[in-house]
Design a protein around this motif. Structure first.
Motif, short mmCIF file in Angstrom:
data_model
loop_
_atom_site.label_atom_id
_atom_site.label_comp_id
_atom_site.label_asym_id
_atom_site.label_seq_id
_atom_site.Cartn_x
_atom_site.Cartn_y
_atom_site.Cartn_z
N GLY A 86 41.38 114.81 75.11
CA GLY A 86 41.10 115.99 74.29
C GLY A 86 42.39 116.72 73.97
N ALA A 87 42.27 117.80 73.24
CA ALA A 87 43.46 118.55 72.83
C ALA A 87 44.27 119.02 74.04
CB ALA A 87 43.05 119.76 71.98
N THR A 88 43.58 119.43 75.09
CA THR A 88 44.29 119.91 76.28
C THR A 88 45.18 118.82 76.86
OG1 THR A 88 42.49 121.44 76.75
CG2 THR A 88 43.96 120.91 78.59
N HIS A 116 45.82 129.50 72.24
CA HIS A 116 44.85 129.11 73.28
C HIS A 116 45.66 128.76 74.52
CE1 HIS A 116 41.95 126.43 75.28
NE2 HIS A 116 41.00 126.94 74.50
N ALA A 118 45.65 126.36 76.26
CA ALA A 118 46.07 124.94 76.29
C ALA A 118 47.44 124.73 75.65
CB ALA A 118 45.02 124.08 75.57
N ASN A 168 41.78 130.13 67.44
CA ASN A 168 40.37 129.99 67.81
C ASN A 168 39.71 131.34 68.05
OD1 ASN A 168 41.98 130.19 70.25
ND2 ASN A 168 40.06 129.92 71.35
N ASP A 193 48.99 122.91 67.68
CA ASP A 193 47.66 122.82 68.29
C ASP A 193 46.66 122.90 67.14
OD1 ASP A 193 45.22 123.19 69.40
OD2 ASP A 193 45.78 124.92 70.63
N ALA A 195 43.47 121.98 67.17
CA ALA A 195 42.10 121.82 67.66
C ALA A 195 41.09 122.49 66.74
CB ALA A 195 41.98 122.39 69.07
N GLN A 196 41.49 123.61 66.11
CA GLN A 196 40.57 124.30 65.18
C GLN A 196 40.85 123.93 63.73
OE1 GLN A 196 37.98 126.16 66.11
NE2 GLN A 196 38.47 126.23 68.29
N SER A 216 40.77 117.75 69.31
CA SER A 216 39.65 117.17 70.08
C SER A 216 38.56 116.69 69.14
CB SER A 216 39.03 118.22 70.99
OG SER A 216 39.92 118.64 71.97
N HIS A 218 35.32 116.65 69.91
CA HIS A 218 34.03 117.34 70.08
C HIS A 218 33.89 118.57 69.20
CE1 HIS A 218 35.34 120.80 72.58
NE2 HIS A 218 36.31 119.98 72.94
N LYS A 219 34.99 119.04 68.62
CA LYS A 219 34.89 120.19 67.72
C LYS A 219 34.73 119.74 66.27
CE LYS A 219 38.01 122.99 70.55
NZ LYS A 219 37.19 123.97 71.26
N1 PLP Z 1 43.32 124.73 71.31
C1 PLP Z 1 42.44 125.47 70.64
C2 PLP Z 1 42.90 126.33 69.50
C3 PLP Z 1 41.10 125.46 71.02
O1 PLP Z 1 40.21 126.20 70.36
C4 PLP Z 1 40.71 124.62 72.10
C5 PLP Z 1 39.31 124.62 72.57
O2 PLP Z 1 38.63 125.63 72.58
C6 PLP Z 1 41.68 123.85 72.75
C7 PLP Z 1 42.97 123.92 72.32
C8 PLP Z 1 41.33 122.97 73.89
O3 PLP Z 1 40.50 121.94 73.48
P1 PLP Z 1 39.79 121.01 74.56
O4 PLP Z 1 39.07 121.92 75.50
O5 PLP Z 1 38.87 120.17 73.75
O6 PLP Z 1 40.86 120.22 75.23
#
Ligand code: PLP
Length: 403
Positions: A86-88, A116, A118, A168, A193, A195-196, A216, A218-219
């Protein structure tokens, strides 16, 4: 009305009647994704890159086809796409795989106050281990990155600029191509990042100008358990594997190991195989709608929501108040009311929103709030979801004596 197709019938979970406004945390899955994973598990499943038998070859082909699908979606090359959990995990791989190797005492890591966790905590960890220092680009009053402050903070000691592609918590979409251009002039690597961003807007990695990108599945309508680390090949070549184990080696002796070619050296252990097939189907689904259409739909809902929310007594909107360079995420608070209470009352009206710090605690401190309630839109949302939210918020306001 925007002419955007009504896709709700593709999402079985919506039959429950929920107004689902928490796609920023994780999106729902269409039957096309569920069926693709089910079909693959029933007919073609085996471990990949291991067996000479037909099933294993079929599974390997499907896994590598998913990698190609991601590459095409991003305008990238096949070997630049690394599958992660995943992104993390992608961001930790960059921080520990690249950062630990290349950062020295006196070097600087520049990130933002709206990251975030992460894209913040791994850099804090790596800064502590390497002696590099961490600095943050502030935000303006309307929740945008302060680009003048960025330029003031940027110097030749900055080795990494780690920035969100879309916040996010606020929905802000920073001008990454411009930021990447300035960062590269200063000699820094750029980590985005996304992810969004990737689930909601067309991303061409060459146009974005980043060196590394993380997101990721799943989003973006795909399954949990798989994400992507994209890197420009020259950047990936500078990165050490973050995990060791099976699949990632060229040769192993009792005391040493050499690495498999990129991307396999970054995929230790059995990868998320069924999930890769699901991500492939999710991208096919998104592309069949069109990323431009999806972003326009998010923006339409955002415009409608910003307008209707601003009429609700006591509601404060955090972040940009218009739709320019902004995605479908809206953080709100209500005077004298805790965000968790708001979310509970909205739940009683069938509306699912997230309440909390959204894994962006430093940003919450900047905003001067402990938590917000967050609405986040995706392809299956309609104006009815916004109406239900506004009704629930008015009810909450009456209950708490606001306005
Ligand atoms: N970065 C952003 C901007 C996010 O919104 C999220 C998840 O909410 C993440 C990173 C982390 O993603 P994941 O929990 O799928 O690794």
């Amino acid at each position: 009305m925007t002419g955007f197709p009504d896709l709700r019938a593709d999402f079985p979970i919506l039959e429950t009647g929920v107004h689902f406004l928490d796609s920023g945390a994780s999106s729902q899955k269409p039957i096309q994704v569920l069926e693709a994973m089910d079909r693959f598990a029933r007919t073609s499943y085996a471990n990949v890159h291991r067996g000479a038998y037909k099933l294993s070859v079929a599974a390997t082909d499907a896994y590598e086809a998913a990698r190609q699908r991601v590459a095409d979606f991003l305008g990238a090359d096949h070997d630049e796409v690394v599958f992660t959990r995943g992104a993390t995990t992608s961001l930790n791989s960059i921080a520990f795989g690249w950062g630990l190797e290349h950062l020295r005492p006196g070097d600087r890591i520049l990130t933002t106050v709206m990251e975030h966790h992460a894209n913040l905590v791994p850099w804090q960890m790596v800064a502590k281990r390497t002696g590099a220092t961490l600095d943050h680009i502030p935000i303006t009053e309307d929740g945008r990155l302060d680009l003048d402050a960025f330029l003031e903070k940027l110097d030749e000691r900055v080795r990494v600029v780690a920035v969100t592609g879309m916040s996010n918590a606020l929905g802000t979409i920073p001008d990454v191509p411009w930021i990447a251009g300035r960062a590269h002039e200063a000699g820094a690597r750029v980590v985005v990042d996304a992810a969004q961003l990737v689930p909601h807007r067309e991303v061409d990695v060459r146009e974005l100008g980043a060196d590394f990108l993380a997101f990721s599945s799943h989003k973006m309508l795909g399954p949990t358990g798989i994400g992507v680390l994209w890197g420009r090949m020259d950047a990936l070549e500078e990165m050490e594997p973050f995990e060791g184990g099976g699949e990632m080696i060229a040769d192993v002796t009792l005391h040493n190991a050499t690495w498999a070619p990129i991307p396999h050296r970054f995929e230790a252990g059995t990868p998320p195989i069924i999930e890769a097939v699901g991500l492939h189907a999710a991208i096919d689904y998104l592309d069949s709608i069109g990323m431009d259409q999806i972003f326009a739909h998010d923006q339409h809902l955002t415009a409608v929501a910003l307008e209707r929310l601003s009429d609700v007594p006591g509601v404060q909107i955090h972040g940009p108040r218009d739709t320019e360079n902004r995605g479908g995420v809206i953080s709100i608070t209500m005077d004298g009311t805790h965000a968790h209470d708001l979310a509970t009352i909205l739940d009683e009206h069938g509306v699912a929103v997230r309440a909390g710090h959204h894994c962006a605690k430093p940003l919450m401190r900047e905003l001067g709030v402990a938590a917000t309630a967050r609405l986040s839109f995706y392809v299956y949302n309609t104006e009815e979801d916004i109406d239900a939210t506004v009704t629930g918020l008015r009810k909450a306001g009456e209950l708490f004596g606001v306005g």
